[in-house]
Enzyme design. Sequence first.
Site, PDB file in Angstrom:
ATOM      1  N   ILE A  62      35.812  43.884  47.080  1.00  0.00           N
ATOM      2  CA  ILE A  62      35.421  43.701  48.550  1.00  0.00           C
ATOM      3  C   ILE A  62      36.688  43.541  49.273  1.00  0.00           C
ATOM      4  O   ILE A  62      37.819  42.909  48.740  1.00  0.00           O
ATOM      5  CB  ILE A  62      34.806  42.524  48.388  1.00  0.00           C
ATOM      6  CG1 ILE A  62      34.276  42.303  49.371  1.00  0.00           C
ATOM      7  CG2 ILE A  62      35.750  41.346  47.500  1.00  0.00           C
ATOM      8  CD1 ILE A  62      32.853  41.809  49.410  1.00  0.00           C
ATOM      9  N   CYS A  63      37.216  44.084  50.708  1.00  0.00           N
ATOM     10  CA  CYS A  63      37.978  42.879  51.469  1.00  0.00           C
ATOM     11  C   CYS A  63      38.447  43.669  51.117  1.00  0.00           C
ATOM     12  O   CYS A  63      39.481  45.385  50.789  1.00  0.00           O
ATOM     13  CB  CYS A  63      37.903  42.048  51.383  1.00  0.00           C
ATOM     14  SG  CYS A  63      39.099  41.440  53.092  1.00  0.00           S
ATOM     15  N   GLY A  64      40.011  42.908  51.609  1.00  0.00           N
ATOM     16  CA  GLY A  64      41.348  44.128  50.613  1.00  0.00           C
ATOM     17  C   GLY A  64      41.818  44.256  49.623  1.00  0.00           C
ATOM     18  O   GLY A  64      42.436  45.252  48.996  1.00  0.00           O
TER      19      GLY A  64
END
Length: 201
Positions: free
Chosen positions: A107-109
């Site tokens: 998720i995300c980065g």
Amino acid sequence: MGTETDTTTVHLAVYDTLADWETGHATAWLARAGYTVRTVGPVAGEPVTTLAGLRIVPDLALADLDPGESALLILPGAEKYDEGDELAPFATKARAFLDAGVPVAAICGATAGLAREGLLDDRPHTSAASFYLAATGYRGGGHYVDADAVRDGDLITAGPTDPVAFAREIFARLGAYEGKRDAWYRLFQHSDPAAYAELNG
């Protein structure tokens, strides 16, 4: 355990600047479903500090993590994914998991870490935004999906504002909460009061 995969232990990667809000739904509800959640850090026993300033002491070191002893590797976002290559070994481990047929959820980065590793070049995926991943120089832009979360076989990806959808796709891949996932999602994503009775019925 030989060549059989452990189907009851989920591994959560932890590192400095980890985004606290991104994996809580997934890990808490997997634990409620009977999974054991173990933390994996750069160095076993050496504390890491999240964005909120919480200190977490990893259960084991990344180097000691064997895909055959895990049901899933969860990679939360962290500011360090955008600051250099310090977390690149986690993406390398994700490749080992996928090669072994063990799922990975990022998720995300962490999706940027996978992009740099080349793991998103030829499979559907999502992230915070298409231009965020494009900045990594990866070749998978044509496979980017503008969605809350995307599950493509053993790989799950999501953006930073979608921890509930991220958890839902993790549950689906692991077969958790069969028959109740929709109610779970409606409860936590949309505050649907009818979903509470369904989930706890």
